[in-house]
Design a protein around this motif. Sequence first.
Motif, PDB file in Angstrom:
ATOM      1  N   ASN A 275       0.435  -1.746   0.405  1.00 24.87           N
ATOM      2  CA  ASN A 275      -0.161  -0.278  -0.155  1.00 24.87           C
ATOM      3  C   ASN A 275       0.900   1.846   0.311  1.00 24.87           C
ATOM      4  OD1 ASN A 275      -1.763   1.956   0.013  1.00 24.87           O
ATOM      5  ND2 ASN A 275      -2.190   1.499   2.903  1.00 24.87           N
ATOM      6  N   PRO A 276       0.650   2.426  -1.350  1.00 22.26           N
ATOM      7  CA  PRO A 276       2.279   3.074  -1.080  1.00 22.26           C
ATOM      8  C   PRO A 276       1.598   3.946  -0.747  1.00 22.26           C
ATOM      9  CG  PRO A 276       0.992   2.350  -3.289  1.00 22.26           C
ATOM     10  CD  PRO A 276       0.601   1.682  -2.342  1.00 22.26           C
ATOM     11  N   GLN A 362       3.722  -2.944  -9.226  1.00 23.49           N
ATOM     12  CA  GLN A 362       3.312  -1.981  -8.406  1.00 23.49           C
ATOM     13  C   GLN A 362       1.868  -1.215  -8.239  1.00 23.49           C
ATOM     14  OE1 GLN A 362       6.650   1.032  -8.357  1.00 23.49           O
ATOM     15  NE2 GLN A 362       7.689   0.607  -6.270  1.00 23.49           N
ATOM     16  N   ASN A 363       1.382  -0.974  -9.013  1.00 19.14           N
ATOM     17  CA  ASN A 363      -0.234  -0.993  -9.650  1.00 19.14           C
ATOM     18  C   ASN A 363      -0.874  -1.832  -9.090  1.00 19.14           C
ATOM     19  OD1 ASN A 363       0.603   1.945  -9.634  1.00 19.14           O
ATOM     20  ND2 ASN A 363       0.107   1.757 -11.570  1.00 19.14           N
ATOM     21  N   ALA A 366      -1.220  -2.958  -5.382  1.00 14.16           N
ATOM     22  CA  ALA A 366      -1.815  -2.147  -4.356  1.00 14.16           C
ATOM     23  C   ALA A 366      -3.025  -2.426  -5.053  1.00 14.16           C
ATOM     24  CB  ALA A 366      -1.817  -1.170  -5.030  1.00 14.16           C
ATOM     25  N   LYS A 369      -3.769  -5.343  -3.183  1.00 16.53           N
ATOM     26  CA  LYS A 369      -3.123  -5.901  -1.273  1.00 16.53           C
ATOM     27  C   LYS A 369      -2.187  -7.341  -1.115  1.00 16.53           C
ATOM     28  CE  LYS A 369      -7.086  -3.156   0.819  1.00 16.53           C
ATOM     29  NZ  LYS A 369      -8.155  -3.178  -0.883  1.00 16.53           N
ATOM     30  N   TYR A 372       3.653  -7.906   0.420  1.00 21.71           N
ATOM     31  CA  TYR A 372       5.108  -7.256  -0.640  1.00 21.71           C
ATOM     32  C   TYR A 372       6.062  -7.997  -0.898  1.00 21.71           C
ATOM     33  CZ  TYR A 372       8.203  -3.922  -2.726  1.00 21.71           C
ATOM     34  OH  TYR A 372       9.963  -2.862  -3.261  1.00 21.71           O
TER      35      TYR A 372
END
Length: 490
Positions: A275-276, A362-363, A366, A369, A372
């Motif tokens: 979650n950036p 990365q999108n 995110a 969820k 990582y």
Amino acid sequence: MTIQLHGVPLHPTQFSVLGDAFQTRVVPQALPAPYWVCRNASLARELGLSDEWMRSHEVLETLTGSHVPVGLQPTASVYSGHQFGQWAGQLGDGRALSLGALENGVELQLKGTGRTPYSRGGDGRAVLRSSIREFLCSEAMHGLGIATTRALCVTGSDAPIYRETLESAAVVTRTSPSFIRFGHFEHFSHNNMHAELKQLADFVIDNFYSECRDSANYAGNPYAALLDAVSQRTAKMVAKWQAVGFCHGVMNTDNMSILGLTLDYGPFQFLDAFNPAHICNHTDSLGRYAYNKQPNVAYWNLFCLGQALLPLIEDQELALAALEPYKTAFPAALMTQMRKKLGFADPEKAFEGDRQLVETIQNLLAQDKVDYTLFWRNLSHVAAGKPVDSVRDMFIDRAAFDAWMLQYSELLRQQIRRPQPNLMLKINPKYVLRNYLGEQAIAKAKLKDFSEVETLLKLVQAPFDEHPDSERYAGLPPDWAADIEISCSS
Ligand code: AMP
Ligand code: MG
């Protein structure tokens, strides 16, 4: 006479060498009936401290303030800083004491040994919970190859400490080549103590950045060269934080090391699900120090350092020019880390499509969820020949993942670069210090069972190794992990 702690020579601290404007001599406040909580045998070995030294009662008493070797003069240093974007004025070592420097120049600092002239309203103490977190995380960062202060041990006492609830006291013994912070420069600059500011900058250059003396850049101005050099180190450090999913939580300028070391572990967190915008510090209601804000905040902090150095640089244009390289150094360092994570050989070299490849995944991480750490570790195994399903199944939008995987394979093919699974397994850790793991170890430690702290220390010090008996530390966090709230209280 050389001052010794149980046979180990201790030399004056950097701040006492610098002089009275930089520090105050402080007598530690003894913690009653101290005990060892955990010791870092590998760091002790690196520092040449024997097992016997690390077990001695004299050392235990010194590290908890009830014994001060003859002639030793512990010091607390004065600094200022910006906290949460505001000038906070004078701060200083409110609960830390520098004991002295070892033969190799590494400084020993105690955190939690009682009040100092800089304690402001605080009690000068640290609780067991936050001391264990700092101990484990600094070693986790070191294990991940990220520049950091280190932690030699945690010592404890049943002395009651009042926070939101009643807790018990502890001390972390930290080590670092230097504990000088951006905030030290801000302090002397803000107070118009330019002679001391120059003395401090010269000390840092002479001891840690000697290349700045004869830098042809910046018209031979060593202080502008210093600002550039600190920016470069900070860029590399933050790039590694971002790549591994580390949130510092309190990136105030007083928590920024002039050596580009990760410093002052408080409400830090390694991301679980990606979650950036994640905010790890419960106190940070505006999200100033959210994960994706860290690179810009580091630049903001460097700008404060630049302002503090301005009386020495003497030329605003030059100071701004020295801050400029961060803007390219950070993205370059981050992309190097990401190309390594993706297993591209020759990771220093950019190529067309690499940035988009990173942004796309990365999108997706995110959006779905996805955990990582597990994503990158599983991808490394796929590169090594494991079926792609172990990664694919982590996504809800499988079609989007398949499209990304195709793009990734195509780029590898175009670059005529086979993925480097061995390199991937050395950059994508299996074990990170997830918050819930820390909480479990702390819960046991509160009952005087320190075994889980030992176990975690072993894992985080070698986070790329398989440790087949410890699989359960490498899995998804339990549901309750999402409810853990860590604040500045420590
Ligand atoms: P931190 O948020 O840990 O970076 O601390 C910010 C400032 O508050 C530093 O000057 C610390 O020394 C000081 N501080 C934090 N906790 C305490 C405490 N319990 N007693 C005295 N000073 C403290
Ligand atoms: Mg601090």
